[in-house]
Design a protein around this motif. Structure first.
Motif, mmCIF file in Angstrom:
data_model
loop_
_atom_site.group_PDB
_atom_site.id
_atom_site.type_symbol
_atom_site.label_atom_id
_atom_site.label_comp_id
_atom_site.label_asym_id
_atom_site.label_seq_id
_atom_site.Cartn_x
_atom_site.Cartn_y
_atom_site.Cartn_z
ATOM 1 N N PRO A 104 -21.192 9.261 -67.494
ATOM 2 C CA PRO A 104 -20.715 9.787 -66.207
ATOM 3 C C PRO A 104 -21.707 9.444 -65.101
ATOM 4 O O PRO A 104 -22.900 9.297 -65.352
ATOM 5 C CB PRO A 104 -20.639 11.289 -66.441
ATOM 6 C CG PRO A 104 -21.485 11.566 -67.614
ATOM 7 C CD PRO A 104 -21.572 10.305 -68.426
ATOM 8 N N VAL A 105 -21.191 9.293 -63.904
ATOM 9 C CA VAL A 105 -22.022 9.056 -62.729
ATOM 10 C C VAL A 105 -21.605 10.092 -61.691
ATOM 11 O O VAL A 105 -20.803 9.813 -60.798
ATOM 12 C CB VAL A 105 -21.847 7.617 -62.180
ATOM 13 C CG1 VAL A 105 -22.842 7.352 -61.044
ATOM 14 C CG2 VAL A 105 -22.005 6.581 -63.280
ATOM 15 N N PRO A 106 -22.133 11.320 -61.816
ATOM 16 C CA PRO A 106 -21.693 12.408 -60.944
ATOM 17 C C PRO A 106 -21.846 12.098 -59.455
ATOM 18 O O PRO A 106 -20.996 12.460 -58.650
ATOM 19 C CB PRO A 106 -22.574 13.588 -61.353
ATOM 20 C CG PRO A 106 -23.044 13.250 -62.722
ATOM 21 C CD PRO A 106 -23.119 11.764 -62.801
ATOM 22 N N GLU A 107 -22.922 11.403 -59.087
ATOM 23 C CA GLU A 107 -23.135 11.112 -57.664
ATOM 24 C C GLU A 107 -22.061 10.196 -57.074
ATOM 25 O O GLU A 107 -21.878 10.131 -55.866
ATOM 26 C CB GLU A 107 -24.545 10.561 -57.400
ATOM 27 C CG GLU A 107 -24.865 9.258 -58.105
ATOM 28 C CD GLU A 107 -25.535 9.434 -59.470
ATOM 29 O OE1 GLU A 107 -26.315 8.548 -59.828
ATOM 30 O OE2 GLU A 107 -25.273 10.428 -60.167
ATOM 31 N N LEU A 108 -21.325 9.484 -57.946
ATOM 32 C CA LEU A 108 -20.210 8.648 -57.487
ATOM 33 C C LEU A 108 -18.858 9.279 -57.805
ATOM 34 O O LEU A 108 -17.814 8.682 -57.555
ATOM 35 C CB LEU A 108 -20.280 7.257 -58.142
ATOM 36 C CG LEU A 108 -21.512 6.415 -57.813
ATOM 37 C CD1 LEU A 108 -21.474 5.096 -58.586
ATOM 38 C CD2 LEU A 108 -21.608 6.152 -56.313
ATOM 39 N N GLY A 109 -18.889 10.464 -58.395
ATOM 40 C CA GLY A 109 -17.644 11.137 -58.757
ATOM 41 C C GLY A 109 -16.951 10.508 -59.951
ATOM 42 O O GLY A 109 -15.742 10.638 -60.112
ATOM 43 N N LEU A 110 -17.725 9.841 -60.819
ATOM 44 C CA LEU A 110 -17.154 9.153 -61.981
ATOM 45 C C LEU A 110 -17.515 9.885 -63.265
ATOM 46 O O LEU A 110 -18.684 10.179 -63.510
ATOM 47 C CB LEU A 110 -17.667 7.711 -62.072
ATOM 48 C CG LEU A 110 -17.357 6.802 -60.882
ATOM 49 C CD1 LEU A 110 -18.052 5.467 -61.043
ATOM 50 C CD2 LEU A 110 -15.853 6.618 -60.735
ATOM 51 N N GLY A 111 -16.529 10.171 -64.086
ATOM 52 C CA GLY A 111 -16.773 10.736 -65.409
ATOM 53 C C GLY A 111 -17.085 9.626 -66.388
ATOM 54 O O GLY A 111 -17.047 8.442 -66.038
ATOM 55 N N ASN A 112 -17.382 9.998 -67.630
ATOM 56 C CA ASN A 112 -17.593 8.936 -68.615
ATOM 57 C C ASN A 112 -16.229 8.347 -68.966
ATOM 58 O O ASN A 112 -15.191 8.982 -68.814
ATOM 59 C CB ASN A 112 -18.356 9.433 -69.840
ATOM 60 C CG ASN A 112 -17.542 10.354 -70.704
ATOM 61 O OD1 ASN A 112 -16.731 11.119 -70.210
ATOM 62 N ND2 ASN A 112 -17.769 10.292 -71.993
#
Length: 171
Positions: A104-112
Protein backbone atom coordinates in the motif's frame (compact mmCIF):
# COMPACT_ATOMS: atom_id res chain seq x y z
CA UNK A 1 27.59 -8.64 -10.73
CA UNK A 2 24.20 -7.01 -10.25
CA UNK A 3 21.99 -8.14 -7.39
CA UNK A 4 18.36 -7.57 -6.44
CA UNK A 5 17.47 -6.29 -3.00
CA UNK A 6 13.97 -6.90 -1.73
CA UNK A 7 12.06 -4.10 -0.10
CA UNK A 8 10.79 -4.91 3.37
CA UNK A 9 7.34 -5.83 1.96
CA UNK A 10 8.62 -8.41 -0.56
CA UNK A 11 8.96 -11.86 0.97
CA UNK A 12 11.42 -14.00 -1.04
CA UNK A 13 9.10 -17.00 -0.54
CA UNK A 14 6.40 -15.08 -2.45
CA UNK A 15 8.57 -14.14 -5.43
CA UNK A 16 9.28 -16.11 -8.57
CA UNK A 17 11.41 -15.14 -11.54
CA UNK A 18 10.98 -15.84 -15.24
CA UNK A 19 14.05 -15.72 -17.50
CA UNK A 20 14.14 -14.97 -21.23
CA UNK A 21 17.63 -15.11 -22.73
CA UNK A 22 18.73 -14.46 -26.30
CA UNK A 23 21.56 -16.92 -26.81
CA UNK A 24 23.99 -16.33 -29.67
CA UNK A 25 27.02 -18.47 -28.72
CA UNK A 26 27.52 -22.20 -28.25
CA UNK A 27 29.57 -21.56 -25.10
CA UNK A 28 26.76 -19.62 -23.42
CA UNK A 29 24.21 -22.19 -24.61
CA UNK A 30 26.22 -25.00 -22.99
CA UNK A 31 26.45 -23.17 -19.66
CA UNK A 32 22.77 -22.18 -19.69
CA UNK A 33 21.36 -25.58 -20.66
CA UNK A 34 23.50 -27.21 -17.95
CA UNK A 35 22.00 -24.80 -15.42
CA UNK A 36 18.44 -24.74 -16.84
CA UNK A 37 17.95 -28.19 -18.43
CA UNK A 38 14.14 -27.87 -18.54
CA UNK A 39 14.16 -24.50 -20.34
CA UNK A 40 12.17 -24.09 -23.54
CA UNK A 41 13.77 -22.51 -26.57
CA UNK A 42 12.96 -21.40 -30.09
CA UNK A 43 15.04 -20.05 -32.93
CA UNK A 44 15.41 -16.29 -33.17
CA UNK A 45 14.34 -15.51 -36.73
CA UNK A 46 13.05 -11.91 -36.91
CA UNK A 47 13.26 -11.91 -40.72
CA UNK A 48 11.18 -15.08 -41.14
CA UNK A 49 7.50 -15.06 -42.07
CA UNK A 50 5.25 -15.10 -38.99
CA UNK A 51 3.72 -18.49 -39.75
CA UNK A 52 6.84 -20.28 -40.99
CA UNK A 53 7.98 -23.25 -38.84
CA UNK A 54 10.74 -22.25 -36.46
CA UNK A 55 13.16 -24.75 -34.90
CA UNK A 56 12.34 -25.20 -31.22
CA UNK A 57 12.52 -27.45 -28.16
CA UNK A 58 8.90 -28.50 -28.90
CA UNK A 59 10.02 -29.94 -32.24
CA UNK A 60 13.01 -31.80 -30.79
CA UNK A 61 15.41 -29.70 -32.86
CA UNK A 62 19.06 -29.15 -31.92
CA UNK A 63 19.53 -25.71 -30.31
CA UNK A 64 23.21 -25.61 -31.30
CA UNK A 65 22.24 -25.85 -34.98
CA UNK A 66 19.57 -23.17 -34.52
CA UNK A 67 21.57 -20.32 -32.96
CA UNK A 68 20.66 -17.59 -32.25
CA UNK A 69 17.80 -18.75 -30.02
CA UNK A 70 15.58 -17.47 -27.23
CA UNK A 71 15.81 -19.60 -24.11
CA UNK A 72 12.96 -19.27 -21.59
CA UNK A 73 12.57 -20.74 -18.13
CA UNK A 74 9.62 -19.95 -15.87
CA UNK A 75 9.51 -19.87 -12.07
CA UNK A 76 13.18 -19.98 -11.13
CA UNK A 77 14.21 -19.23 -7.58
CA UNK A 78 15.17 -15.56 -7.12
CA UNK A 79 18.55 -16.67 -5.76
CA UNK A 80 19.42 -18.31 -9.10
CA UNK A 81 19.26 -15.11 -11.17
CA UNK A 82 22.87 -14.12 -10.53
CA UNK A 83 24.11 -17.58 -11.54
CA UNK A 84 22.00 -17.40 -14.72
CA UNK A 85 23.48 -13.99 -15.55
CA UNK A 86 26.96 -15.34 -14.99
CA UNK A 87 26.23 -18.35 -17.22
CA UNK A 88 24.77 -16.05 -19.90
CA UNK A 89 27.93 -13.95 -19.99
CA UNK A 90 27.25 -10.91 -22.18
CA UNK A 91 24.06 -12.32 -23.72
CA UNK A 92 20.85 -10.27 -23.52
CA UNK A 93 18.70 -11.41 -20.58
CA UNK A 94 15.26 -10.31 -19.39
CA UNK A 95 14.52 -11.35 -15.79
CA UNK A 96 11.01 -10.74 -14.51
CA UNK A 97 10.37 -10.79 -10.75
CA UNK A 98 6.71 -11.62 -9.99
CA UNK A 99 5.67 -10.45 -6.53
CA UNK A 100 2.56 -11.58 -4.67
CA UNK A 101 1.47 -7.90 -4.43
CA UNK A 102 2.60 -4.30 -4.40
CA UNK A 103 2.55 -2.65 -0.97
CA UNK A 104 0.00 0.00 0.00
CA UNK A 105 1.03 3.60 -0.58
CA UNK A 106 -1.19 5.55 1.82
CA UNK A 107 0.27 8.93 0.86
CA UNK A 108 -0.99 8.32 -2.71
CA UNK A 109 -4.28 6.77 -1.61
CA UNK A 110 -3.26 3.37 -3.00
CA UNK A 111 -3.94 0.07 -1.24
CA UNK A 112 -1.91 -3.04 -1.84
CA UNK A 113 -2.70 -4.84 -5.07
CA UNK A 114 -1.70 -8.08 -6.74
CA UNK A 115 -2.45 -6.67 -10.23
CA UNK A 116 0.69 -6.18 -12.32
CA UNK A 117 3.00 -6.67 -9.35
CA UNK A 118 6.26 -7.33 -11.14
CA UNK A 119 9.46 -5.77 -12.41
CA UNK A 120 11.56 -6.71 -15.40
CA UNK A 121 15.27 -6.03 -15.68
CA UNK A 122 16.69 -6.24 -19.19
CA UNK A 123 20.41 -6.95 -18.86
CA UNK A 124 22.58 -5.92 -21.81
CA UNK A 125 19.34 -5.00 -23.56
CA UNK A 126 17.31 -1.86 -24.17
CA UNK A 127 13.95 -3.59 -24.72
CA UNK A 128 11.66 -5.60 -22.46
CA UNK A 129 12.17 -8.56 -24.81
CA UNK A 130 15.89 -9.20 -25.10
CA UNK A 131 16.18 -8.06 -28.72
CA UNK A 132 17.82 -4.61 -28.72
CA UNK A 133 21.42 -4.80 -27.43
CA UNK A 134 22.74 -2.24 -24.96
CA UNK A 135 25.89 -1.72 -22.93
CA UNK A 136 23.78 -1.23 -19.80
CA UNK A 137 20.59 -2.50 -18.18
CA UNK A 138 17.00 -1.25 -18.14
CA UNK A 139 14.51 -1.66 -15.28
CA UNK A 140 10.79 -1.79 -16.02
CA UNK A 141 8.28 -1.39 -13.20
CA UNK A 142 4.91 -2.90 -14.05
CA UNK A 143 1.90 -1.50 -12.21
CA UNK A 144 -1.83 -1.46 -12.68
CA UNK A 145 -2.89 0.66 -15.64
CA UNK A 146 -4.72 3.41 -13.78
CA UNK A 147 -2.03 4.03 -11.13
CA UNK A 148 1.31 4.71 -12.85
CA UNK A 149 2.24 6.90 -9.86
CA UNK A 150 2.94 3.65 -8.00
CA UNK A 151 5.92 3.07 -10.33
CA UNK A 152 7.34 6.49 -9.50
CA UNK A 153 6.90 5.81 -5.78
CA UNK A 154 8.50 2.35 -6.06
CA UNK A 155 11.49 3.71 -7.98
CA UNK A 156 12.01 6.42 -5.35
CA UNK A 157 12.18 3.77 -2.60
CA UNK A 158 15.53 2.61 -4.00
CA UNK A 159 16.83 6.01 -5.11
CA UNK A 160 15.78 5.76 -8.77
CA UNK A 161 13.49 7.83 -10.95
CA UNK A 162 11.28 7.03 -13.92
CA UNK A 163 12.90 8.09 -17.19
CA UNK A 164 10.15 7.43 -19.72
CA UNK A 165 6.45 7.89 -20.13
CA UNK A 166 4.10 5.08 -19.01
CA UNK A 167 3.58 2.43 -21.68
CA UNK A 168 0.99 -0.26 -22.16
CA UNK A 169 2.47 -3.72 -22.12
CA UNK A 170 1.20 -6.89 -23.76
CA UNK A 171 2.04 -8.81 -20.58
Amino acid sequence: MWSISYWNWAKPSEVEVDLDIRVTSADALGRLTAMLPQADWWAHRPDQEPYAPVPSSDNGDDPYESLPIHLRHWCVEPESVEAALEAAGGEMVAARWDFSSWPPVPELGLGNTCRCAFITVSFNARSIDPDVPSADHTLYIHTEQFHPERATWLASQVGLKILGEPQMSAL
